[in-house]
Design a protein around this motif. Structure first.
Motif, PDB file in Angstrom:
ATOM      1  N   PHE A  99       0.811  -1.222   0.000  1.00 52.73           N
ATOM      2  CA  PHE A  99       0.000   0.000   0.000  1.00 52.73           C
ATOM      3  C   PHE A  99       0.850   1.281   0.000  1.00 52.73           C
ATOM      4  O   PHE A  99       0.310   2.375   0.088  1.00 52.73           O
ATOM      5  CB  PHE A  99      -0.975   0.012   1.186  1.00 52.73           C
ATOM      6  CG  PHE A  99      -0.327  -0.292   2.511  1.00 52.73           C
ATOM      7  CD1 PHE A  99       0.310   0.687   3.240  1.00 52.73           C
ATOM      8  CD2 PHE A  99      -0.335  -1.585   3.013  1.00 52.73           C
ATOM      9  CE1 PHE A  99       0.911   0.410   4.445  1.00 52.73           C
ATOM     10  CE2 PHE A  99       0.259  -1.881   4.225  1.00 52.73           C
ATOM     11  CZ  PHE A  99       0.880  -0.880   4.944  1.00 52.73           C
ATOM     12  N   PHE A 112      12.924   2.910  10.954  1.00 56.92           N
ATOM     13  CA  PHE A 112      13.435   1.832  11.812  1.00 56.92           C
ATOM     14  C   PHE A 112      14.519   2.276  12.793  1.00 56.92           C
ATOM     15  O   PHE A 112      14.902   1.530  13.672  1.00 56.92           O
ATOM     16  CB  PHE A 112      14.003   0.674  10.968  1.00 56.92           C
ATOM     17  CG  PHE A 112      13.020   0.094   9.981  1.00 56.92           C
ATOM     18  CD1 PHE A 112      11.655   0.293  10.134  1.00 56.92           C
ATOM     19  CD2 PHE A 112      13.461  -0.640   8.904  1.00 56.92           C
ATOM     20  CE1 PHE A 112      10.748  -0.232   9.226  1.00 56.92           C
ATOM     21  CE2 PHE A 112      12.563  -1.181   7.991  1.00 56.92           C
ATOM     22  CZ  PHE A 112      11.202  -0.973   8.154  1.00 56.92           C
TER      23      PHE A 112
ATOM     24  N   MET B   1       4.368   6.485  10.412  1.00 62.67           N
ATOM     25  CA  MET B   1       4.141   6.661   8.987  1.00 62.67           C
ATOM     26  C   MET B   1       3.380   5.468   8.412  1.00 62.67           C
ATOM     27  O   MET B   1       2.368   5.626   7.740  1.00 62.67           O
ATOM     28  CB  MET B   1       5.490   6.817   8.287  1.00 62.67           C
ATOM     29  CG  MET B   1       5.435   6.697   6.775  1.00 62.67           C
ATOM     30  SD  MET B   1       7.065   6.943   6.028  1.00 62.67           S
ATOM     31  CE  MET B   1       6.980   5.843   4.643  1.00 62.67           C
ATOM     32  N   LEU B   2       3.855   4.260   8.748  1.00 65.86           N
ATOM     33  CA  LEU B   2       3.278   3.042   8.168  1.00 65.86           C
ATOM     34  C   LEU B   2       1.808   2.885   8.573  1.00 65.86           C
ATOM     35  O   LEU B   2       0.941   2.613   7.723  1.00 65.86           O
ATOM     36  CB  LEU B   2       4.091   1.827   8.638  1.00 65.86           C
ATOM     37  CG  LEU B   2       3.905   0.526   7.871  1.00 65.86           C
ATOM     38  CD1 LEU B   2       4.287   0.704   6.419  1.00 65.86           C
ATOM     39  CD2 LEU B   2       4.733  -0.574   8.502  1.00 65.86           C
ATOM     40  N   LEU B   5      -0.421   5.602   6.852  1.00 60.87           N
ATOM     41  CA  LEU B   5      -0.535   5.393   5.410  1.00 60.87           C
ATOM     42  C   LEU B   5      -1.406   4.180   5.090  1.00 60.87           C
ATOM     43  O   LEU B   5      -2.178   4.203   4.131  1.00 60.87           O
ATOM     44  CB  LEU B   5       0.856   5.231   4.784  1.00 60.87           C
ATOM     45  CG  LEU B   5       1.634   6.538   4.651  1.00 60.87           C
ATOM     46  CD1 LEU B   5       3.069   6.279   4.227  1.00 60.87           C
ATOM     47  CD2 LEU B   5       0.967   7.471   3.643  1.00 60.87           C
ATOM     48  N   GLU B   6      -1.294   3.144   5.923  1.00 63.88           N
ATOM     49  CA  GLU B   6      -2.121   1.962   5.657  1.00 63.88           C
ATOM     50  C   GLU B   6      -3.603   2.299   5.829  1.00 63.88           C
ATOM     51  O   GLU B   6      -4.442   1.878   5.020  1.00 63.88           O
ATOM     52  CB  GLU B   6      -1.728   0.801   6.586  1.00 63.88           C
ATOM     53  CG  GLU B   6      -2.503  -0.463   6.225  1.00 63.88           C
ATOM     54  CD  GLU B   6      -2.071  -1.704   6.977  1.00 63.88           C
ATOM     55  OE1 GLU B   6      -1.387  -1.564   8.001  1.00 63.88           O
ATOM     56  OE2 GLU B   6      -2.447  -2.807   6.532  1.00 63.88           O
ATOM     57  N   ARG B   9      -4.668   4.344   2.814  1.00 60.71           N
ATOM     58  CA  ARG B   9      -4.736   3.628   1.531  1.00 60.71           C
ATOM     59  C   ARG B   9      -5.731   2.467   1.564  1.00 60.71           C
ATOM     60  O   ARG B   9      -6.102   1.961   0.516  1.00 60.71           O
ATOM     61  CB  ARG B   9      -3.358   3.087   1.163  1.00 60.71           C
ATOM     62  CG  ARG B   9      -2.289   4.159   1.113  1.00 60.71           C
ATOM     63  CD  ARG B   9      -2.119   4.751  -0.261  1.00 60.71           C
ATOM     64  NE  ARG B   9      -1.436   6.035  -0.237  1.00 60.71           N
ATOM     65  CZ  ARG B   9      -0.132   6.202  -0.087  1.00 60.71           C
ATOM     66  NH1 ARG B   9       0.651   5.166   0.043  1.00 60.71           N
ATOM     67  NH2 ARG B   9       0.386   7.407  -0.091  1.00 60.71           N
ATOM     68  N   LEU B 274       9.633  -6.982   6.802  1.00 61.54           N
ATOM     69  CA  LEU B 274      10.031  -5.739   7.491  1.00 61.54           C
ATOM     70  C   LEU B 274      11.031  -6.037   8.601  1.00 61.54           C
ATOM     71  O   LEU B 274      11.996  -5.291   8.804  1.00 61.54           O
ATOM     72  CB  LEU B 274       8.795  -5.024   8.043  1.00 61.54           C
ATOM     73  CG  LEU B 274       7.850  -4.455   6.976  1.00 61.54           C
ATOM     74  CD1 LEU B 274       6.578  -3.895   7.600  1.00 61.54           C
ATOM     75  CD2 LEU B 274       8.538  -3.358   6.153  1.00 61.54           C
ATOM     76  N   ALA B 279      13.390  -3.780  10.719  1.00 57.12           N
ATOM     77  CA  ALA B 279      12.371  -3.146  11.552  1.00 57.12           C
ATOM     78  C   ALA B 279      12.338  -3.824  12.913  1.00 57.12           C
ATOM     79  O   ALA B 279      12.140  -5.039  12.981  1.00 57.12           O
ATOM     80  CB  ALA B 279      11.006  -3.269  10.883  1.00 57.12           C
ATOM     81  N   TYR B 283       8.775  -1.449  16.943  1.00 51.18           N
ATOM     82  CA  TYR B 283       8.270  -0.487  15.948  1.00 51.18           C
ATOM     83  C   TYR B 283       6.968  -1.017  15.334  1.00 51.18           C
ATOM     84  O   TYR B 283       5.975  -0.291  15.216  1.00 51.18           O
ATOM     85  CB  TYR B 283       9.323  -0.264  14.859  1.00 51.18           C
ATOM     86  CG  TYR B 283       8.787   0.426  13.623  1.00 51.18           C
ATOM     87  CD1 TYR B 283       8.625   1.814  13.587  1.00 51.18           C
ATOM     88  CD2 TYR B 283       8.418  -0.304  12.495  1.00 51.18           C
ATOM     89  CE1 TYR B 283       8.125   2.450  12.459  1.00 51.18           C
ATOM     90  CE2 TYR B 283       7.918   0.318  11.361  1.00 51.18           C
ATOM     91  CZ  TYR B 283       7.777   1.693  11.345  1.00 51.18           C
ATOM     92  OH  TYR B 283       7.266   2.319  10.227  1.00 51.18           O
TER      93      TYR B 283
END
Lengths: 228, 363
Positions: A99, A112, B1-2, B5-6, B9, B274, B279, B283
């Motif tokens: 996405f 990260f 951010m992730l 944005l998910e 979207r 990730l 990652a 997080y």
């Protein structure tokens, strides 16, 4: 000093009668600016070797030095930091976050850990430009072609300026022409930025484009020869 | 951010769960409002009395309906050490015809005019004589009664007219709007026999300290709050409402938990990738919890909007005893968010357990 040095590395799974020796006493070194193609049939231990070098697995025996440091002694957090800061992974299926746009997939690695954000944005734009992806930078990953996704994956692997690139079957889902373009882009980046790279492949035409070809069979290296 | 944005979207997916959370939060807010409304209707007029203790007849089991105190009992209670002030009050329910063919019941409370049991008026003036009555604002709204109007209260087979002297804001008693008359008038309304045999009061309202638990031969003293809790049905009613609210929260936690667990299971391979590219697990867990917080907070905001809309339309007639307070809505909303976070802990555990090696195994 080589960037990556594996000494007598073994990795087995299971115990007793079910024990499988995926990698057996492998010794291998990869120098700066060198792309090593790792070739072998399915189940020969290529991916396990890559996972060991990337600290996704720990060896049952042997030593893995990266820039002279033994990564097998790392704890969980140190392994995460190692993968984040010193390794760039490119997986077979590109494995983009579906996405996110191409550019957001690159910028994601900034989330990260501590990194200079403006520099990260500049680097993302620079990599997208170099890999001929500037035109699709704001397209979500699912709308990109297979070749574009693999190039985005290469760009993502280079985002934190790692010393070691570990690439797993980068052209498996691409036709030869597209695959060759992806591999050439990868080679160019490794040589240009002086990285070390192991590229797993079972496509001999792709393997022939590397600097060195290492063949693996039943978990052991059976040949190691320079191509240039 | 992730996380953000998910959500941006995948609007349909997250919009759906936000809608479900909103409906659950709406249900919880409605039940909370109903609980408060029923609580108020049960006896805010009693809680609003300007005293801190109540004396009941010993044999009444702390029931206002059954409590009857004689003059001598009232005098005994008045003389209690620690009682800074004491005044008798009476209670009786009455059916009042406020328009042709239109009747409703009211709680008639007898007080000594000018005593601290007589509530302050918000319109008009205090009680001035035995034929005057103070009515609660809720009755004025329901029946359209105004200061100066006349209300006919039944006495046996007759009726007696009372003039509305003022309007008070005391609330309900036994689910009926409270009205206040002279205690002598209350005696007439309640007892038609020989005046000498009439009880002097239902209760004695007390101001003072260290009075809780005091008892005489014919009376017992408890705090006003204990008196309220002993109103017939209040405990069972509040327990039922609480059970409904907790069930709503439990269902909410489970729905949100299952939804995010399914989403997490769908993303296991992506989470592995990730993690493989560096990652930290913390997080990814924070991103998941952030999504839960956003979805639950949005759901709660929508639910509050729906509740306010319901209050302004469906509930405007006062037919359903629902009371929406800012505190109740805030508490219900926070409860939904907490339930969501608790429900999603299973997903957090799932995220933590994802092995990054799966990034290499999904070819």
């Amino acid at each position: 000093m080589p960037i990556l040095q594996l000494s007598e590395v073994s990795r087995s799974f299971g115990q007793g009668a079910r024990r499988v020796d995926a990698v057996r006493e492998v010794s291998l070194q990869v120098d700066r600016g060198e792309v090593v193609a790792l070739e072998g049939p399915s189940g020969s231990g290529k991916t396990t070797l890559l996972a060991l070098a990337g600290a996704l697995l720990t060896p049952t025996a042997g030593e893995i030095l990266v820039d002279g440091e033994d990564i097998t002694k790392y704890g969980a957090r140190a392994r995460t930091r190692y993968r984040r800061d010193r390794v760039g992974f490119v997986f077979q299926g590109s494995n983009m976050v579906p996405f996110l746009t191409a550019r957001e997939n690159l910028l994601l690695v900034g989330d990260f850990g501590a990194i200079d954000r403006p520099a990260l944005r500049r680097r993302a734009d620079e990599l997208l430009e170099q890999l001929d992806l500037a035109g699709v930078r704001d397209q979500v990953a699912t709308s990109l072609s297979g070749g574009e996704r693999q190039r985005v994956a290469i760009a993502r692997a280079l985002m934190r300026d790692p010393t070691l690139l570990l690439v797993d079957e980068p052209t498996a889902s691409l036709n030869f022409e597209l695959g060759a373009r992806v591999v050439d882009a990868l080679l160019s980046e490794v040589h240009l930025r002086d990285k070390a790279c192991i590229m797993v492949t079972h496509d001999d035409r792709m393997a022939q484009r590397a600097d060195r070809l290492v063949e693996i069979l039943d978990g052991a290296i059976v040949s190691d020869r320079p191509l240039r | 951010m992730l996380a953000l944005l998910e959500i941006r979207r995948r609007k349909l997916q997250f919009g759906f769960v936000t809608g479900v959370v909103a409906l659950i939060a709406y249900l919880i807010i409605m039940v909370t409002g109903l609980g408060l409304g029923l609580y108020d209707a049960a006896g805010t007029a009693l809680l609003n009395l300007n005293g801190d203790h109540l004396a009941y007849a010993a044999n009444s089991n702390f029931s206002v309906i059954r409590s009857r105190l004689a003059e001598a009992d009232v005098a005994e209670v008045r003389a209690l050490p620690g009682a800074e002030a004491a005044t008798p009050i009476g209670y009786v329910a009455a059916v009042i015809e406020y328009a042709p063919e239109e009747t409703d019941t009211a709680a008639i409370i007898g007080v000594i005019p000018g005593s601290f049991a007589e509530p302050e008026v918000v319109e008009g003036r205090p009680l001035g004589g035995p034929d005057e009555i103070l009515i609660d604002r809720s009755w004025a709204r329901l029946a359209g009664t105004r200061v100066g109007d006349s209300l006919a209260l039944p006495i046996g087979f007759q009726t007696r007219n009372f003039t509305v002297a003022g309007i008070v804001d005391q609330g309900y008693f036994f689910f009926q709007p409270a009205m206040y008359v002279d205690i002598d008038s209350w005696q007439e309304l309640n007892f038609q026999g020989d005046p000498a045999d009439r009880p002097a009061a239902s209760l004695v309202l007390l101001q003072g300290r260290d009075l809780d638990g005091l008892r005489g031969e014919n009376w017992r003293v408890v705090t006003k709050e204990d008196g309220f809790n002993n109103i017939e049905g209040v405990q069972a009613q509040q327990s039922t409402v609480d059970a409904l609210r907790y069930m709503g929260l439990l269902i909410g936690a489970m729905v949100i938990g299952v939804f995010f667990y399914v989403i997490t299971l769908q993303k296991v391979s992506l989470l592995g990738v990730l993690k493989a590219i560096g990652a930290p697990g913390s997080y990814l867990i924070v991103q998941g919890l952030l999504q839960v917080l956003i979805v639950c907070a949005l759901g709660a905001v929508i639910a509050v909007g729906l509740a306010l809309l319901t209050e302004a339309t469906v509930l405007a007639s006062d037919a359903i005893p629902i009371n929406f307070t800012t505190g109740a809505m805030t508490t219900a909303s926070i409860s939904v968010v907490i339930a969501g976070v608790v429900g999603s802990l299973l997903s957090a555990r799932q995220v933590a357990s994802v092995d990054p090696i799966i990034a290499m195994q999904q070819q």
